[in-house]
Write a protein that holds these residues in place. Structure first.
Motif, PDB file in Angstrom:
ATOM      1  N   SER A 196       0.815  -1.216   0.000  1.00 47.51           N
ATOM      2  CA  SER A 196       0.000   0.000   0.000  1.00 47.51           C
ATOM      3  C   SER A 196       0.850   1.267   0.000  1.00 47.51           C
ATOM      4  O   SER A 196       0.371   2.325  -0.395  1.00 47.51           O
ATOM      5  CB  SER A 196      -0.978  -0.004   1.178  1.00 47.51           C
ATOM      6  N   ASP A 197       2.140   1.178   0.390  1.00 46.77           N
ATOM      7  CA  ASP A 197       3.023   2.354   0.354  1.00 46.77           C
ATOM      8  C   ASP A 197       3.740   2.506  -0.990  1.00 46.77           C
ATOM      9  O   ASP A 197       4.574   3.382  -1.155  1.00 46.77           O
ATOM     10  CB  ASP A 197       4.029   2.325   1.504  1.00 46.77           C
TER      11      ASP A 197
ATOM     12  N   SER B  60       0.587  -4.036   6.112  1.00 47.32           N
ATOM     13  CA  SER B  60       0.263  -3.406   4.837  1.00 47.32           C
ATOM     14  C   SER B  60      -0.447  -4.408   3.941  1.00 47.32           C
ATOM     15  O   SER B  60      -0.059  -5.577   3.888  1.00 47.32           O
ATOM     16  CB  SER B  60       1.558  -2.933   4.166  1.00 47.32           C
TER      17      SER B  60
END
Length: 125
Positions: free
Chosen positions: A13-14, A98
């Protein structure tokens, strides 16, 4: 030497990418490699343990640094059950998690060496 095959290609997600490959054979789980980073600069992450469950393929990969990649069996994936990357926060008392978006490796040109991995999206004609 046998050809390496892609186990997983995903995006956290980053925005970082995660790539896992292996060589089929007798010592299959011992051949797993995990890389993490940007699309043009993924670096190796030392693997401590690999487990694949008998539920149709749920896989858990633990790193030497205390991170874990958990990929549910394709039979169990749903909007609420999806791959996750867990990392310990400095000090090791808490962790961050994540989501991992699994990507189709056929849509990417993947270059793997012992030093790292690069991926580049391939345009479909």
């Amino acid at each position: 030497m046998s050809e390496r095959r892609t186990e997983y290609l995903g995006r956290l997600s980053d925005g970082r990418y995660i790539f896992v490959s292996s060589v089929p054979g007798d010592r299959y789980y011992d051949t797993f490699r995990l890389y993490l980073g940007t699309a043009d600069d993924m670096r190796p992450v030392e693997i401590a343990d690999v487990e694949r469950y008998r539920d149709g393929g749920t896989t858990r990969i633990d790193t030497a640094a205390g991170q874990t990649l958990s990929v549910p069996s394709p039979f169990k994936r749903s909007p609420t059950v999806f791959p996750r990357w867990h990392s310990l926060v400095a000090g090791g008392d808490t962790s961050e998690s994540s989501d991992v978006e699994l990507l189709d490796p056929l849509g990417y040109e993947i270059t793997e060496t012992h030093e790292g991995v690069n991926v580049r999206a391939v345009r479909k004609a």
